[in-house]
Write a protein that holds these residues in place. Structure first.
Motif, short mmCIF file in Angstrom:
data_model
loop_
_atom_site.label_atom_id
_atom_site.label_comp_id
_atom_site.label_asym_id
_atom_site.label_seq_id
_atom_site.Cartn_x
_atom_site.Cartn_y
_atom_site.Cartn_z
N ALA A 140 44.43 36.86 51.49
CA ALA A 140 45.36 37.83 52.06
C ALA A 140 44.63 39.10 52.50
O ALA A 140 44.91 39.65 53.57
CB ALA A 140 46.45 38.18 51.02
N CYS A 141 43.67 39.54 51.66
CA CYS A 141 42.87 40.72 52.01
C CYS A 141 42.04 40.47 53.27
O CYS A 141 41.96 41.32 54.16
CB CYS A 141 41.95 41.10 50.86
SG CYS A 141 42.81 41.64 49.36
N GLN A 191 37.08 45.63 51.47
CA GLN A 191 36.84 46.34 50.22
C GLN A 191 37.85 45.94 49.14
O GLN A 191 37.52 45.81 47.97
CB GLN A 191 36.86 47.85 50.44
CG GLN A 191 35.70 48.36 51.28
CD GLN A 191 34.35 47.89 50.74
OE1 GLN A 191 34.06 47.98 49.55
NE2 GLN A 191 33.50 47.38 51.64
N ARG A 192 39.08 45.73 49.58
CA ARG A 192 40.11 45.31 48.62
C ARG A 192 39.81 43.89 48.12
O ARG A 192 40.03 43.56 46.94
CB ARG A 192 41.49 45.36 49.25
CG ARG A 192 42.61 45.19 48.24
CD ARG A 192 43.95 45.51 48.88
NE ARG A 192 44.98 45.69 47.87
CZ ARG A 192 46.22 46.05 48.14
NH1 ARG A 192 46.59 46.32 49.38
NH2 ARG A 192 47.12 46.18 47.17
N LEU A 249 36.82 42.59 47.85
CA LEU A 249 35.70 42.72 46.91
C LEU A 249 36.17 43.27 45.57
O LEU A 249 35.67 42.88 44.51
CB LEU A 249 34.62 43.62 47.51
CG LEU A 249 33.87 43.05 48.73
CD1 LEU A 249 32.96 44.10 49.33
CD2 LEU A 249 33.07 41.81 48.34
N LYS A 250 37.13 44.19 45.63
CA LYS A 250 37.69 44.75 44.39
C LYS A 250 38.40 43.65 43.58
O LYS A 250 38.33 43.62 42.36
CB LYS A 250 38.69 45.86 44.75
CG LYS A 250 39.12 46.71 43.56
CD LYS A 250 38.01 47.63 43.11
CE LYS A 250 38.47 48.53 41.97
NZ LYS A 250 37.36 49.34 41.43
N THR A 251 39.06 42.75 44.31
CA THR A 251 39.73 41.62 43.66
C THR A 251 38.70 40.70 43.01
O THR A 251 38.89 40.20 41.89
CB THR A 251 40.57 40.83 44.69
OG1 THR A 251 41.49 41.71 45.32
CG2 THR A 251 41.33 39.70 44.02
N LEU A 252 37.58 40.47 43.71
CA LEU A 252 36.50 39.67 43.14
C LEU A 252 35.93 40.32 41.89
O LEU A 252 35.64 39.65 40.89
CB LEU A 252 35.40 39.48 44.19
CG LEU A 252 34.19 38.64 43.77
CD1 LEU A 252 34.60 37.21 43.45
CD2 LEU A 252 33.11 38.65 44.86
N GLU A 253 35.84 41.63 41.91
CA GLU A 253 35.35 42.36 40.73
C GLU A 253 36.31 42.20 39.55
O GLU A 253 35.89 42.05 38.41
CB GLU A 253 35.18 43.84 41.09
CG GLU A 253 34.56 44.65 39.96
CD GLU A 253 34.26 46.10 40.36
OE1 GLU A 253 33.80 46.87 39.49
OE2 GLU A 253 34.50 46.46 41.53
#
Length: 610
Positions: free
Chosen positions: A465-466, A473-474, A476-480
């Motif tokens: 979805a991102c 960036q969102r 990648l934040k989800t992956l984090e």
């Protein structure tokens, strides 16, 4: 007479018979006393059984059989401590506990989840008492083995069987192979089958042949499946319905429903096998052709079943409906429902769920909603989680956001708990409507409300979805967040993020992602966990990323550095040689490689290691 009273739960009558015998002056022995003790146990009078045991000891009539009977009664009542105390009492009375004594305790131990871990200490006590485990002991332990059993339990059970002094008989052979099938480890199954069949065991029973056929089918050894079947038929051992069912299922599950159907027709022509064929056996073939989406043969088998007057079950009709759903032939449903009515078989929740799935797959959401209404009003059935998820998935495919949210609300009002699959479908629904924020909110709120831990599929859809909304960036934040929650990303997650990073010329991010997925130094800071690795990351995605990076001077520099480090640290990682040359030549040929990949698809040609 005492035993007959016990069967009728007439303990008073049993006691009266004993007293009459005693008054007659007849010689009493331990057999008569034990029969009365058995009657006490049969009538569930444990206290009276204990009092009678005291009388037996006083009269000098107690023996090993007496203790075993009382031990069994205590175990049935859940009194493990009292049962073990009786074993110690036996020893004190100079009576030797035997296999029956310990087998009762072993059986009670494995049957109780709380005590199951203590079974090997019981086996050790058994061996310490000079009692060797026998075939019954091994059979009890084998019945306890399944796919969730620990390696220790599996290894110790198999070692116990290998070390048994008794000759392995047909019954235990069947138990061993069935346990190996339940465990679900092909290597173990193959090893045990080789060991067992190299011995001197002669199989004579149809049931054992069925177990062997089932086991070889799971091991995908069709040569041995047919060998067992032919041996059984050559020796004129009449197969049972269960044996035939095992054979047909083995043939179908190994990709040959035609061969299974031909075998059924052969058996139908054999006078000695009349009455063996039933709906369950035919259903295996129906399911095989359904999985192949071969509607013509599904109907041919169905017509044959009707011709031979096979008693059809709800499973048969549900399989036919599944064929309609898989083949997108929902026009065939009314005729099947009509046949069900003629056979006086009422649709169940699976029937409606299968039809619902079919309507959703064909994009006919209105019919799906009508079906749910009909199910409630006419069948008095309530949708389950599977049905709600099918409806949500149908709404997602047709981008019907409002309808999907109403389904979610109805699902919660019906107190049907959402699952990770539900979350995954909801994210897909919101993603297609470009409502990324709401997708994240739904996952957060439902996870907290129903104590769910989002899995890799939910996170993959959130990342997608991102990426669709160009929010790298969102993503990648989800992956984090996945790293924090110890959720290992799948190939799709990395591929989507890599493609988006390159499209946005975020070459350092793409480089950090690749390094994290492959375990190469220089990964993004949060990709330093063991679960960040994704060895199966698509080689096409890896080559595509490097080729796309090479088309830009800045990106080519990053790609070249990545290749140098991969050669040093992960020499077994495969990279298309054309892509390597492209990077080393400063990006020349990048467009050509991309065009070649587009024309050839995703297949991997001959290449070399990085």
């Amino acid at each position: 007479m005492i035993r007959n009273c016990a069967v009728e739960h007439n303990l008073e009558g049993a006691m009266n018979i004993f007293e009459s015998l005693k008054k007659s002056g007849a010689e009493l022995n331990s057999v008569v006393y034990n029969t009365v003790l058995d009657a006490c146990v049969e009538c569930a009078e444990l206290e009276k059984a204990q009092r009678w045991m005291e009388q037996m000891k006083k009269d000098g009539m107690s023996d090993v059989v007496s203790y075993n009977t009382l031990i069994k009664a205590q175990l049935q009542a859940g009194n493990m401590k009292k049962a073990k105390a009786l074993v110690e009492e036996m020893k004190a009375e100079q009576l030797q506990p035997n296999c029956i004594t310990f087998n009762e305790i072993v059986n009670a131990t494995v049957s109780d989840k709380k005590l199951r871990s203590e079974v090997w200490s019981v086996i050790q006590e058994m061996q310490a008492a000079g009692v060797k485990p026998n075939q019954v002991t091994c059979s009890i332990l084998l019945k306890n083995l399944n796919s969730s059993s620990s390696e220790v339990d599996i290894d110790q059970t198999m070692s116990l069987i290998n070390g048994m002094e008794e000759q392995l008989d047909e019954v235990l052979l069947s138990s061993v192979v069935e346990a190996c099938v339940r465990i679900g480890k092909p290597d173990l199954l193959n090893t045990k089958l080789r060991q067992l069949m190299s011995g001197d065991i002669k199989v004579n029973g149809s049931h054992t042949f069925g177990s062997l056929i089932k086991a070889y089918g799971h091991a995908h050894d069709m040569k041995s499946v047919w060998r067992c079947w032919k041996e059984m038929r050559t020796r004129h051992i009449k197969p049972t319905s269960i044996t035939v069912g095992c054979m047909i299922e083995a043939v179908v599950s190994n990709g040959d429903p035609d061969g299974a159907w031909h075998l059924i027709q052969e058996l139908g022509e054999d006078p000695s096998c009349k009455g063996i064929l039933n709906a369950v056996i035919y259903c295996s073939v129906l399911k095989g052709f359904t999985r192949e989406k071969n509607a013509a043969k599904v109907w041919a088998v169905y017509e044959e079943m009707q011709k031979h007057n096979i008693d059809l079950s709800i499973v048969t009709y549900n399989t036919l409906l599944d064929c309609c759903a898989r083949c997108c032939r929902m026009d065939g449903v009314p005729a099947i429902i009509e046949d069900m009515k003629k056979a006086n078989i009422k649709p169940n929740i699976i029937t409606y769920s299968t039809m619902l799935k079919g309507h959703c797959q064909t994009g006919d959401i209105s019919s799906a909603f009508k079906l749910v209404k009909e199910m409630r009003e006419e069948a008095d059935l309530v949708p389950d989680e599977i049905m709600y998820n099918s409806l949500l998935d149908g709404c997602a495919q047709s981008s019907l956001v409002d309808e999907g949210l109403r389904v979610l609300q109805e699902m919660q009002e019906a107190h049907v708990k959402p699952s990770n699959f539900t979350l995954s479908v909801l994210v897909k629904l919101m993603s297609r409507a470009r409502r990324v924020d709401y997708a994240f909110d739904l996952v957060k709120d439902l996870s907290e409300k129903y104590h769910l831990s989002p899995n890799s599929h939910v996170y993959a859809n959130l990342v997608q979805a991102c990426c669709f909304s160009k929010q790298l960036q969102r993503g990648l934040k989800t992956l984090e967040e996945m790293m924090v929650r110890k959720v290992q990303p799948d190939k799709r997650t990395y591929s989507m993020l890599l493609r988006t990073a390159v499209q946005q010329c975020q070459f350092d991010q793409a480089d950090g992602l690749l390094r994290g997925a492959l375990g190469v130094s220089g990964a993004l800071p949060f990709l330093d966990k063991p679960w960040s690795l994704c060895p199966g990351v698509e080689e096409a995605a890896l080559s595509e990323t490097l080729s796309s990076m090479a088309s830009s001077p800045e990106g080519n520099k990053v790609a070249a550095g990545f290749l140098v480090d991969v050669r040093k640290e992960k020499p077994k990682v495969w990279v298309d040689p054309a892509v390597q040359r492209c990077v080393l030549q400063g990006g020349q040929g990048a467009a050509t490689w991309t065009e070649r990949r587009s024309s050839k698809g995703k297949g991997k040609g001959k290449g070399q290691r990085a």
